[in-house]
Design a protein around this motif. Structure first.
Motif, PDB file in Angstrom:
ATOM      1  N   ALA A   1     123.337 -12.572 -20.191  1.00 55.63           N
ATOM      2  CA  ALA A   1     124.238 -13.006 -19.124  1.00 55.63           C
ATOM      3  C   ALA A   1     123.536 -12.980 -17.766  1.00 55.63           C
ATOM      4  O   ALA A   1     123.701 -13.884 -16.941  1.00 55.63           O
ATOM      5  CB  ALA A   1     125.479 -12.117 -19.091  1.00 55.63           C
TER       6      ALA A   1
ATOM      7  N   GLY B   1     121.032 -15.941 -17.620  1.00 58.29           N
ATOM      8  CA  GLY B   1     121.739 -17.207 -17.435  1.00 58.29           C
ATOM      9  C   GLY B   1     122.318 -17.352 -16.033  1.00 58.29           C
ATOM     10  O   GLY B   1     122.228 -18.418 -15.405  1.00 58.29           O
ATOM     11  N   SER B   2     122.905 -16.269 -15.494  1.00 60.85           N
ATOM     12  CA  SER B   2     123.499 -16.327 -14.155  1.00 60.85           C
ATOM     13  C   SER B   2     122.442 -16.592 -13.094  1.00 60.85           C
ATOM     14  O   SER B   2     122.613 -17.448 -12.213  1.00 60.85           O
ATOM     15  CB  SER B   2     124.236 -15.013 -13.862  1.00 60.85           C
ATOM     16  OG  SER B   2     124.758 -15.016 -12.550  1.00 60.85           O
TER      17      SER B   2
ATOM     18  N   SER C   1     127.491 -19.810 -13.171  1.00 57.40           N
ATOM     19  CA  SER C   1     126.760 -18.583 -12.877  1.00 57.40           C
ATOM     20  C   SER C   1     127.717 -17.423 -12.607  1.00 57.40           C
ATOM     21  O   SER C   1     127.496 -16.298 -13.075  1.00 57.40           O
ATOM     22  CB  SER C   1     125.848 -18.816 -11.669  1.00 57.40           C
ATOM     23  OG  SER C   1     125.179 -17.628 -11.302  1.00 57.40           O
TER      24      SER C   1
ATOM     25  N   LEU D   1     129.192 -16.210 -15.945  1.00 53.86           N
ATOM     26  CA  LEU D   1     128.266 -15.394 -16.713  1.00 53.86           C
ATOM     27  C   LEU D   1     128.119 -14.003 -16.110  1.00 53.86           C
ATOM     28  O   LEU D   1     128.015 -13.008 -16.844  1.00 53.86           O
ATOM     29  CB  LEU D   1     126.899 -16.082 -16.772  1.00 53.86           C
ATOM     30  CG  LEU D   1     126.781 -17.271 -17.735  1.00 53.86           C
ATOM     31  CD1 LEU D   1     125.414 -17.914 -17.610  1.00 53.86           C
ATOM     32  CD2 LEU D   1     127.039 -16.827 -19.167  1.00 53.86           C
TER      33      LEU D   1
END
Length: 397
Positions: free
Chosen positions: A51, A54-55, A82, A85
């Protein structure tokens, strides 16, 4: 090879520095998140790390789109994803125990992109304050629920404004540098334009009068070539002298150091008018003026003299100088004027110069008399301060 100008070279370096600083904030935030996630529970670590990655990646992509001037639609989608996540990763940690400080750095990226995306220039400081307050409020709420310790909350409150303010201020600094570079270019163009106007005005003022006098004396020489050869020969020598003077003045104009004296211009006008058979009345002396005022008034006398010979058939002309109420006025009046016409380039450029100096130029036709009047304020020269006198002490007996 022509070297690159220093301002352009410095701006190019600042652009590269700003780009790597802003985009490099993503890997920095990811490194901080990984550092804090290293102490997280082993079962939660892969989901939280995914997470966080990805963010940070989505938010960094949004900042890159902002750098390249892309539209807000894709940036808003990336920012929303974003944020989702980041909240999902924090929720995973909260379900396993306590939320750690790993989300402070990604939240700082989100606050910076949100300030750039959702606020106008000039209001981004307020947006950063609101973003920091929102992060602090969520951290406080999580701490109140018992899913975040005070240390994680303090780290979040420090990291969010630090990263967000650093990114936004770096972009603002680069934009200010761009504006300064653009202003420097405009100032250079303006200086070139002013120099061209100065040269054009000087060229008109200098060569207009000289060429008119040369043409007049040439006509006189042709007229008296058979009647009075000696007079014609004298006029030819005068034409030669005028040509040499015109060449000297041309070189002075190119060099930018030519000076115009009011007395010299009045004397020159009297000689030209006399050569044209015009009865001229001029003052015996001119007042003591500063260089700029004398220059403008001298140009007025020259322009008026050139115009009356070129456009009129005068028999008499009068030049006068009057000082009233800290103002100096030079008036040139001649008869034999034709019908009034639109003012030429000389009077127009001269009027603009007088306006810039706080004065004015007027011209009018009345009963066959053409009047050109120029008025300028006389600069006040401060009196030198006198040393204070020593006080005498009177002794009393």
């Amino acid at each position: 090879m022509t070297p690159e100008p220093a301002p352009a070279r410095d701006l190019r370096r600042l652009r590269s520095y700003t780009f790597f600083t802003v985009i490099g904030s993503g890997p920095l935030a990811l490194a901080l998140a990984a550092l804090f996630l290293a102490n997280a529970d082993g079962g939660v670590r892969p989901l939280a790390a995914g997470a966080a990655v990805g963010s940070v990646a989505l938010c960094t992509a949004g900042l890159a789109l902002h750098w390249h001037g892309q539209g807000p639609l894709r940036r808003r989608l990336l920012w929303a994803a974003s944020l989702a996540l980041l909240l999902a990763g924090a929720a995973v940690e909260a379900g396993a125990g306590e939320i750690g400080p790993a989300w402070g750095a990604p939240a700082g990226l989100l606050a910076a992109e949100g300030a750039l995306l959702w606020s106008r220039p000039g209001r981004r400081s307020l947006a950063l304050l609101l973003g920091t307050a929102a992060a602090g409020a969520l951290s406080g709420f999580a701490m109140g629920l018992g899913v975040m310790d005070p240390g994680a909350m303090l780290t979040t409150v420090i990291l969010v404004p630090s990263i967000a303010i650093g990114i936004v201020c770096q972009l603002w600094h680069y934009r200010v540098a761009q504006e300064l570079e653009r202003a420097w270019g405009l100032a250079a163009d303006l200086a070139i334009a002013e120099e061209r106007l100065r040269f054009a005005a000087e060229l008109h003022d200098v060569q207009g009068g000289h060429l008119q006098a040369i043409m007049l004396k040439t006509q006189v020489a042709q007229r008296y070539r058979e009647i009075d050869p000696e007079l014609a020969d004298a006029e030819v020598h005068a034409v030669e002298e005028l040509a040499r003077e015109a060449l000297r003045d041309m070189r002075a104009v190119v060099g930018g150091y030519r000076k115009t004296a009011l007395t010299d211009e009045i004397d020159s006008a009297a000689r030209i008018l006399k050569s044209a058979g015009v009865q001229a009345t001029v003052p015996d002396a001119s007042p003591d003026l500063d260089e700029d005022t004398e220059r403008l008034l001298g140009l007025l006398v020259r322009e008026a003299t050139t115009n009356l010979i070129r456009h009129a058939e005068p028999t008499a002309a009068n030049v006068s100088i009057v000082e009233v109420d800290a103002q100096v006025t030079v008036t040139v009046v001649n008869d034999g004027a034709a019908e009034a016409a639109a003012p030429g380039n000389g009077l127009s450029m001269l009027a603009k110069r007088f306006d810039e100096a706080g004065g004015s130029v007027e011209h009018a036709l009345d009963n066959g008399e053409w009047t050109v009047r120029g008025t300028l304020p006389r600069p006040v020269v401060p009196r030198p301060r006198q040393a204070p006198r020593a006080r005498r002490r009177v002794r009393r007996r």
